[in-house]
Design an enzyme around this catalytic site. Structure first.
Site, short mmCIF file in Angstrom:
data_model
loop_
_atom_site.label_atom_id
_atom_site.label_comp_id
_atom_site.label_asym_id
_atom_site.label_seq_id
_atom_site.Cartn_x
_atom_site.Cartn_y
_atom_site.Cartn_z
N ASP A 42 0.84 -1.20 0.00
CA ASP A 42 0.00 0.00 0.00
C ASP A 42 0.87 1.25 0.00
O ASP A 42 0.57 2.24 -0.67
CB ASP A 42 -0.91 0.02 1.24
CG ASP A 42 -1.99 -1.04 1.16
OD1 ASP A 42 -2.17 -1.62 0.08
OD2 ASP A 42 -2.64 -1.30 2.19
N ALA A 43 1.97 1.21 0.79
CA ALA A 43 2.84 2.38 0.87
C ALA A 43 3.50 2.67 -0.48
O ALA A 43 3.61 3.82 -0.89
CB ALA A 43 3.91 2.16 1.94
N ALA A 44 3.93 1.61 -1.17
CA ALA A 44 4.55 1.81 -2.49
C ALA A 44 3.53 2.35 -3.48
O ALA A 44 3.84 3.22 -4.31
CB ALA A 44 5.14 0.50 -2.99
N TYR A 45 2.29 1.86 -3.40
CA TYR A 45 1.22 2.35 -4.28
C TYR A 45 0.93 3.82 -3.99
O TYR A 45 0.81 4.64 -4.90
CB TYR A 45 -0.03 1.50 -4.07
CG TYR A 45 -1.24 1.97 -4.84
CD1 TYR A 45 -1.40 1.64 -6.18
CD2 TYR A 45 -2.22 2.75 -4.24
CE1 TYR A 45 -2.51 2.06 -6.89
CE2 TYR A 45 -3.32 3.18 -4.93
CZ TYR A 45 -3.47 2.83 -6.26
OH TYR A 45 -4.56 3.26 -6.95
N ASP A 46 0.84 4.14 -2.68
CA ASP A 46 0.58 5.53 -2.30
C ASP A 46 1.71 6.45 -2.80
O ASP A 46 1.46 7.59 -3.20
CB ASP A 46 0.45 5.65 -0.78
CG ASP A 46 -0.83 5.01 -0.26
OD1 ASP A 46 -1.79 4.89 -1.04
OD2 ASP A 46 -0.87 4.63 0.92
N LEU A 93 -10.94 7.73 -0.91
CA LEU A 93 -10.62 8.83 0.00
C LEU A 93 -9.17 9.25 -0.18
O LEU A 93 -8.31 8.43 -0.49
CB LEU A 93 -10.84 8.40 1.46
CG LEU A 93 -12.25 7.97 1.85
CD1 LEU A 93 -12.26 7.54 3.32
CD2 LEU A 93 -13.24 9.09 1.63
N GLU A 126 -13.76 6.69 12.61
CA GLU A 126 -14.09 5.26 12.65
C GLU A 126 -12.96 4.46 12.03
O GLU A 126 -12.21 4.97 11.19
CB GLU A 126 -15.39 5.01 11.88
CG GLU A 126 -15.27 5.37 10.40
CD GLU A 126 -16.60 5.34 9.67
OE1 GLU A 126 -17.14 4.24 9.54
OE2 GLU A 126 -17.06 6.42 9.22
N LYS A 128 -10.84 2.18 9.58
CA LYS A 128 -10.87 1.92 8.14
C LYS A 128 -10.69 0.41 7.95
O LYS A 128 -9.60 -0.12 8.12
CB LYS A 128 -9.77 2.69 7.42
CG LYS A 128 -9.80 2.54 5.90
CD LYS A 128 -8.73 3.40 5.24
CE LYS A 128 -8.79 3.27 3.72
NZ LYS A 128 -8.50 1.90 3.26
N GLU A 185 -18.23 -2.38 4.00
CA GLU A 185 -17.08 -3.22 3.70
C GLU A 185 -17.38 -4.68 4.02
O GLU A 185 -17.81 -5.01 5.13
CB GLU A 185 -15.88 -2.76 4.53
CG GLU A 185 -14.55 -3.06 3.93
CD GLU A 185 -14.13 -2.03 2.88
OE1 GLU A 185 -13.03 -2.21 2.33
OE2 GLU A 185 -14.88 -1.07 2.62
#
EC number: 6.5.1.2
Length: 719
Positions: A42-46, A93, A126, A128, A185
């Protein structure tokens, strides 16, 4: 190019980088949203998305129609479930990664609404949930459809599978609005995931990687009985189309969902201050390990729905919500070795081989080490990281996993009294081809100079060689290049540029005929051969651009071609600038080197890249084979044109009706002018067509002369 700071990118480099990022992000969107098998964390994608946004902010005129900033997720997988068009888009988001990001978000809400930050606006917070987004539609109280998010506009119809989830009611209580879309979800509890994996292992079957992917895969089963056996669960937290709103706040709507029978998250709370939001974020983070479901952050939303409406949306995300992501999970292990991988652009990337360790429920054996400075304990700006501690084989290291796939080493734990290994020596030779690997000043990455010969770069280099602004060989697209490169038959394979031009001759002496292979035919093969033969003579600047020399893009290739006029002269200069002593970058005392630096627009970075390329014997061998098949045509000497635009810098903007953008550039150059992609103080003239926007505004602001297309034709005398 991804290691070059945004501020240092040229406009051409920025456009190429945006194209690469658009392809990469779309690829990873499809893997994550449509195929449930992500390749990067996720970090690499971000990081990819943040770089895309930074380049777009710096070069707004280059924003692409297919920009990742204009879309959400990926289109649903084909031939599996029927498509469903969402009545209201399911947007993603924006992310916050620090307390400061959250304060900026809250401040932006107050500024947009024109209110002072006096804690008058309430926000909900809330968890995620790390699952699969779902939209469930009810009409007259009856469940009629369930759809995945897909690309945000169109999802997949998984209604039959949704009905198997016990926590989702098939009917709503009396009094519910006629049309209701509840969004939330779908997830798999950690305990259910462990039970399922134990069952799979007992049956001798392959176990699953994590609950999120397992939930997504279970929901996409064509057989609803399989979905029913997986014990999927659901949290409701949002809505789509509603014929009537039963509450006027975010918290109120979620309470209505609870009353209708939907599970809602008990950790959701409302706060009137940033400090309250951040305190709850930390409290949820502390509770995270004890939860029976995976979460990867906390979502903050403006509570009042009328304020949400006023705040509205950006192209792909609401202004009234943000996801505050958690830091990655960490574990301690031993570094057993360091391997070097060579990427398609020649970048050498170190990969750590680790003593196997479980991080976040996944066994990790490899981790990225980024680049040689990172190993030495040096940051991107030359600052010390990890308090200057380097990374050595045998060290105890802290491994961080920021998503599903690629972990990284974030620190070294030095043990008192334990002798460390030798400092790691980063290779100066490419492990894939043996060519020199050089690191340019100001860059973090060391790159292979073997370009045309390096097997790790070969496919990308050949694609570039046949691309539109290089050799422009019709019939050799990405798929065809991949096919020929992977062909094992010597009569079919294309591993170097020269192989393209010997293909026809090799085919004549082979029993394996290209026209008999699926996807080809006699007509298409003839067209391919004709297209190849048409490029046996080629303009010098196209030839130079096609070689794929680093920093020699289309513009610099033209500059070099105009300066040297013939390939023989260019090659002679490049070879004379190659240093006689191995290890030196260039022979900076040579006349050839000084002459190359004197070429307008060619600085030391470009010149060194040219000399590095010609300094590799492998490249010279490949060039010799290519020149046996191809003749670069001499460039015509530039003469004074007497044109009123000679020597001027011209920018074309808006829609051109009498010529294409390429024709406009060619016409300007024919009259001795230079073209640019952006307006600056150095711009002399702007030719504006219908729809001209920011460039026209900038020209007006700077007082630069602006004319229309008809006036341009009159000005250059081609009306």
């Amino acid at each position: 190019m991804s290691d070059i700071s945004v501020e240092k990118l040229t406009e051409l480099e920025a456009a190429a980088e945006l194209e690469r990022l658009a392809r990469a992000i779309a690829h990873h969107d499809e893997l994550y949203h449509a195929k449930d098998r992500p390749e990067i964390s996720d970090a690499a994608y971000d990081a990819l998305k943040r770089r895309n946004e930074a380049i777009e902010a710096h070069f707004p005129a280059l924003v692409r129609d297919d920009s990742p900033s204009r879309r959400v997720g990926a289109a649903p997988a084909l031939a599996t479930f029927a498509p469903v068009v969402h009545a209201r888009p399911m947007l993603s988001l924006d992310n916050a990664f620090s307390d400061e990001d959250v304060r900026d978000f809250v401040g932006s809400v107050y500024r947009f609404l024109g209110q002072l930050p006096d804690d008058s606006i309430a926000f909900t917070a809330e968890p995620k949930i790390d699952g699969l987004s779902m939209s469930i539609r009810y009409e007259n109280g009856i469940l009629v459809s369930g759809a995945t998010r897909g690309d945000g506009t169109t999802g997949e119809n998984v209604t039959a599978n949704i009905r198997t989830i016990a926590e989702i009611p098939n009917r709503l209580p009396a009094g519910a609005p006629a049309v209701v879309e509840v969004r939330g979800e779908v997830y798999m509890a950690k305990s259910d995931f462990l039970t399922l994996n134990a069952q799979m292992a007992a049956e001798g079957k392959q176990t699953y990687v994590n609950p999120r992917n397992t939930a997504a895969g279970s929901l996409r089963q064509l057989d609803a009985k399989v979905t029913a056996s997986r014990k999927l669960r659901f949290f409701a937290y949002a809505w789509g189309e509603m014929s009537d709103m039963p509450a006027d706040t975010q918290l109120g709507m979620v309470e209505v969902f609870r009353q209708w029978g939907f599970p809602v998250n008990p950790l959701m709370k409302r706060f009137n201050s940033v400090d309250g939001l951040l305190a709850h974020y930390r409290a949820i983070g502390m509770e995270r390990p004890t939860l029976d479901y995976d979460i990867d952050g906390v979502v903050y939303k403006v509570d009042r729905l009328d304020l949400q409406t006023r705040l509205g949306f950006r192209s792909r995300s609401p202004r009234w919500a943000i996801a505050h992501k958690f830091p990655a999970e960490q574990a301690l292990t031993i570094l057993r070795g360091i391997d070097i991988q060579v990427g398609r652009t020649g970048a050498l990337t170190p990969v750590a081989r680790l003593e196997p360790i479980t991080v976040g429920g996944v066994v990790v054996t490899n981790a990225t080490l980024h680049n040689e400075d990172y190993i030495k304990g040096i940051g991107q700006k030359g600052e010390p990281i990890r308090e200057g501690r380097d990374i050595r084989i045998g060290d105890s290291v802290i491994v961080q996993r920021a998503g599903d796939v690629i972990p990284q080493i974030v620190d070294v734990v030095l043990e008192e009294g334990k002798k460390r290994g030798e400092p790691y020596q980063f290779p100066h030779v490419c492990p894939a081809c043996g060519s020199h690997a050089v690191r340019e000043e100001g860059e973090a990455v060391r790159r292979c100079t073997g370009g045309l010969i390096c097997p790790a770069q070969a496919v990308e280099r050949i694609r570039h060689f046949v691309s539109r602004n290089a050799f422009d060989i019709e019939g050799l697209g990405e798929k065809q290049v991949e096919f020929f490169f992977n062909a094992e038959d010597p009569a079919l394979c294309i591993r170097s540029p020269a192989d393209i031009f010997t293909l026809k001759k090799r085919q004549e002496n082979s029993l394996t005929k290209l026209q008999n292979i699926e996807g080809f035919g006699a007509t298409s093969v003839k067209k391919l051969y004709d297209a190849i033969d048409a490029r046996r003579e080629i303009a010098l600047h196209r030839f130079l651009f096609g070689l794929g020399i680093r920093h020699v893009g289309e513009v610099n290739a033209k500059r070099l071609a105009r300066a040297y006029l013939s390939y023989a002269a260019f090659e002679k200069a490049a070879l004379e600038a190659v240093p006689p002593k191995e290890g030196d970058r260039t022979d900076k005392g040579s006349e050839a080197w000084q002459d190359m630096l004197a070429v307008e627009g060619i600085g030391s970075i470009v010149a060194e890249a040219v000399v590095d390329f010609y300094g590799e014997p492998h490249n010279r061998e490949v060039l010799a084979a290519l020149l046996a098949e191809v003749t670069p045509l001499d460039e015509e000497a530039r003469v004074a044109t007497g044109s009123p635009v000679e020597g001027k810098t011209v920018v074309f903007t808006g829609s051109l009706e009498r010529m294409s953008r390429d024709e406009a550039k060619a016409m300007a150059e024919r009259h001795g002018a230079k073209t640019a992609g952006s307006v600056s103080k150095k711009t002399d003239l702007v030719v504006a067509g219908p729809g001209a926007g920011s460039k026209l505004a900038k020209a007006t602001e700077l007082g630069i002369e602006v004319i229309n297309e008809d006036d341009w034709f009159k000005l250059v005398g081609e009306d």
